[in-house]
Design a protein around this motif. Sequence first.
Motif, PDB file in Angstrom:
ATOM      1  N   GLY A 193      -3.146  12.174   1.763  1.00 54.14           N
ATOM      2  CA  GLY A 193      -3.755  11.194   2.670  1.00 54.14           C
ATOM      3  C   GLY A 193      -4.220  10.149   2.089  1.00 54.14           C
ATOM      4  O   GLY A 193      -4.716   9.110   2.652  1.00 54.14           O
ATOM      5  N   LEU A 194      -4.328  10.060   0.630  1.00 55.93           N
ATOM      6  CA  LEU A 194      -4.932   8.814   0.145  1.00 55.93           C
ATOM      7  C   LEU A 194      -3.902   7.626   0.571  1.00 55.93           C
ATOM      8  O   LEU A 194      -2.908   7.665   0.623  1.00 55.93           O
ATOM      9  N   VAL A 195      -4.754   6.496   0.499  1.00 52.74           N
ATOM     10  CA  VAL A 195      -4.117   5.349   1.150  1.00 52.74           C
ATOM     11  C   VAL A 195      -4.413   4.363  -0.184  1.00 52.74           C
ATOM     12  O   VAL A 195      -5.469   3.792  -0.093  1.00 52.74           O
ATOM     13  N   PRO A 242     -12.107  -4.155   7.862  1.00 54.55           N
ATOM     14  CA  PRO A 242     -11.943  -5.585   8.386  1.00 54.55           C
ATOM     15  C   PRO A 242     -10.690  -6.417   8.120  1.00 54.55           C
ATOM     16  O   PRO A 242     -10.406  -7.330   8.744  1.00 54.55           O
ATOM     17  N   SER A 243     -10.187  -6.241   6.784  1.00 50.97           N
ATOM     18  CA  SER A 243      -9.024  -6.931   6.318  1.00 50.97           C
ATOM     19  C   SER A 243      -8.416  -6.078   5.469  1.00 50.97           C
ATOM     20  O   SER A 243      -9.400  -5.567   4.430  1.00 50.97           O
ATOM     21  N   GLU A 244      -7.174  -6.354   5.207  1.00 46.31           N
ATOM     22  CA  GLU A 244      -6.352  -5.638   4.095  1.00 46.31           C
ATOM     23  C   GLU A 244      -6.687  -6.275   2.799  1.00 46.31           C
ATOM     24  O   GLU A 244      -6.632  -5.621   1.689  1.00 46.31           O
ATOM     25  N   ASN A 245      -7.359  -7.431   2.613  1.00 50.30           N
ATOM     26  CA  ASN A 245      -7.690  -8.102   1.404  1.00 50.30           C
ATOM     27  C   ASN A 245      -9.165  -7.518   0.948  1.00 50.30           C
ATOM     28  O   ASN A 245      -9.813  -7.917  -0.004  1.00 50.30           O
ATOM     29  N   GLU A 246      -9.860  -6.636   1.594  1.00 51.36           N
ATOM     30  CA  GLU A 246     -10.970  -6.472   1.519  1.00 51.36           C
ATOM     31  C   GLU A 246     -11.171  -4.623   1.061  1.00 51.36           C
ATOM     32  O   GLU A 246     -12.129  -4.204   1.147  1.00 51.36           O
ATOM     33  N   VAL A 247     -10.121  -4.229   1.002  1.00 56.91           N
ATOM     34  CA  VAL A 247     -10.078  -2.640   0.655  1.00 56.91           C
ATOM     35  C   VAL A 247      -9.260  -2.538  -0.540  1.00 56.91           C
ATOM     36  O   VAL A 247      -8.192  -3.007  -0.730  1.00 56.91           O
ATOM     37  N   ASP A 248      -9.577  -1.462  -1.294  1.00 57.28           N
ATOM     38  CA  ASP A 248      -8.381  -0.830  -2.260  1.00 57.28           C
ATOM     39  C   ASP A 248      -8.014   0.490  -2.284  1.00 57.28           C
ATOM     40  O   ASP A 248      -7.014   0.650  -2.540  1.00 57.28           O
ATOM     41  N   LEU A 249      -8.806   1.154  -1.550  1.00 63.94           N
ATOM     42  CA  LEU A 249      -8.597   2.589  -1.225  1.00 63.94           C
ATOM     43  C   LEU A 249      -9.129   3.108   0.028  1.00 63.94           C
ATOM     44  O   LEU A 249     -10.252   2.623   0.438  1.00 63.94           O
ATOM     45  N   GLN A 250      -8.268   3.783   0.784  1.00 64.41           N
ATOM     46  CA  GLN A 250      -8.870   4.338   1.985  1.00 64.41           C
ATOM     47  C   GLN A 250      -8.713   6.031   1.887  1.00 64.41           C
ATOM     48  O   GLN A 250      -7.646   6.698   1.235  1.00 64.41           O
ATOM     49  N   VAL A 251      -9.680   6.726   2.423  1.00 71.79           N
ATOM     50  CA  VAL A 251      -9.447   7.992   2.100  1.00 71.79           C
ATOM     51  C   VAL A 251      -9.740   8.602   3.376  1.00 71.79           C
ATOM     52  O   VAL A 251     -11.003   8.924   4.099  1.00 71.79           O
ATOM     53  N   PRO A 252      -8.559   9.030   4.428  1.00 75.17           N
ATOM     54  CA  PRO A 252      -9.029   9.608   5.742  1.00 75.17           C
ATOM     55  C   PRO A 252      -9.392  10.873   5.809  1.00 75.17           C
ATOM     56  O   PRO A 252      -9.576  11.580   4.874  1.00 75.17           O
ATOM     57  N   LYS A 253      -9.677  11.250   6.881  1.00 80.42           N
ATOM     58  CA  LYS A 253     -10.672  12.736   6.974  1.00 80.42           C
ATOM     59  C   LYS A 253      -9.562  13.650   7.214  1.00 80.42           C
ATOM     60  O   LYS A 253      -8.649  13.558   7.764  1.00 80.42           O
ATOM     61  N   ARG A 266       0.811  -1.242   0.166  1.00 78.87           N
ATOM     62  CA  ARG A 266       0.155  -0.049  -0.046  1.00 78.87           C
ATOM     63  C   ARG A 266       1.033   1.153  -0.023  1.00 78.87           C
ATOM     64  O   ARG A 266       1.924   1.147   0.441  1.00 78.87           O
ATOM     65  N   PHE A 267       0.265   2.117  -0.653  1.00 81.61           N
ATOM     66  CA  PHE A 267       0.954   3.567  -0.669  1.00 81.61           C
ATOM     67  C   PHE A 267       0.503   4.647   0.056  1.00 81.61           C
ATOM     68  O   PHE A 267      -1.038   4.837  -0.246  1.00 81.61           O
ATOM     69  N   ILE A 268       0.735   5.362   1.034  1.00 83.75           N
ATOM     70  CA  ILE A 268       0.154   6.562   1.609  1.00 83.75           C
ATOM     71  C   ILE A 268       0.971   7.718   1.010  1.00 83.75           C
ATOM     72  O   ILE A 268       2.028   8.125   1.302  1.00 83.75           O
ATOM     73  N   LEU A 269       0.116   8.629   0.247  1.00 85.12           N
ATOM     74  CA  LEU A 269       0.619   9.894  -0.131  1.00 85.12           C
ATOM     75  C   LEU A 269       0.422  11.004   0.665  1.00 85.12           C
ATOM     76  O   LEU A 269      -0.854  11.252   0.935  1.00 85.12           O
TER      77      LEU A 269
END
Length: 205
Positions: free
Chosen positions: A160-162, A110-121, A87-90
Amino acid sequence: MNTLIAIILYNKEIENSLTINSLLNNSYQNYDLVVINNGPNRINYKIFEEAIPQGKIKNFFFEEFLDNKPLSFLYNEVINKYQNADRFILLDDDSLLDANFFFDIDSNIPSENEVDLQVPKIIDNKTGIEFYPRYNGMPVEEQYQHNSKEKYFFYSIGSGLVIYKSLVDKMKDFYPDLFDTRFALYGVDVSLLEELKRLRVTVFA
């Protein structure tokens, strides 16, 4: 999970970056860090590299472009070059990462296998007002899992994109690069989120 954090500097010495200082003061460790100086002047990164606490960072990388490259180019450079990352945190160079920033990233899925992108606040550290992410024009106040079939979509800023490797792999089937190089700055993040409408992706905010 191999995490790579990328911090883009512009017209700033490493030691003057709020992002880097708050990152080093954070308890999070065991990640790779790439610092990119996007100009306009050369900087000496050796002093910073020697001052990194032992055991804090797995690998440190430094890159320098003095011609102020577009963010789309820099983001794609990181994702294409450091392919061992899961994963890349920009991040930009003036963000304050609170003590729970990385804990929230790891605990809100829930699991790293169940996410493609995270958008922090993204919150104004002076007023406490939340600006991003936004869904249907309004800030997302609760944890939100996006379904790409929904009518409305959300957007945020690039810092902040993951981005998980699963998203990179899915995008390769449709686009040569993750970030649209037609956009130099302000359209980079919006264009990426717009492109995700066409894919089946799982996004957490």
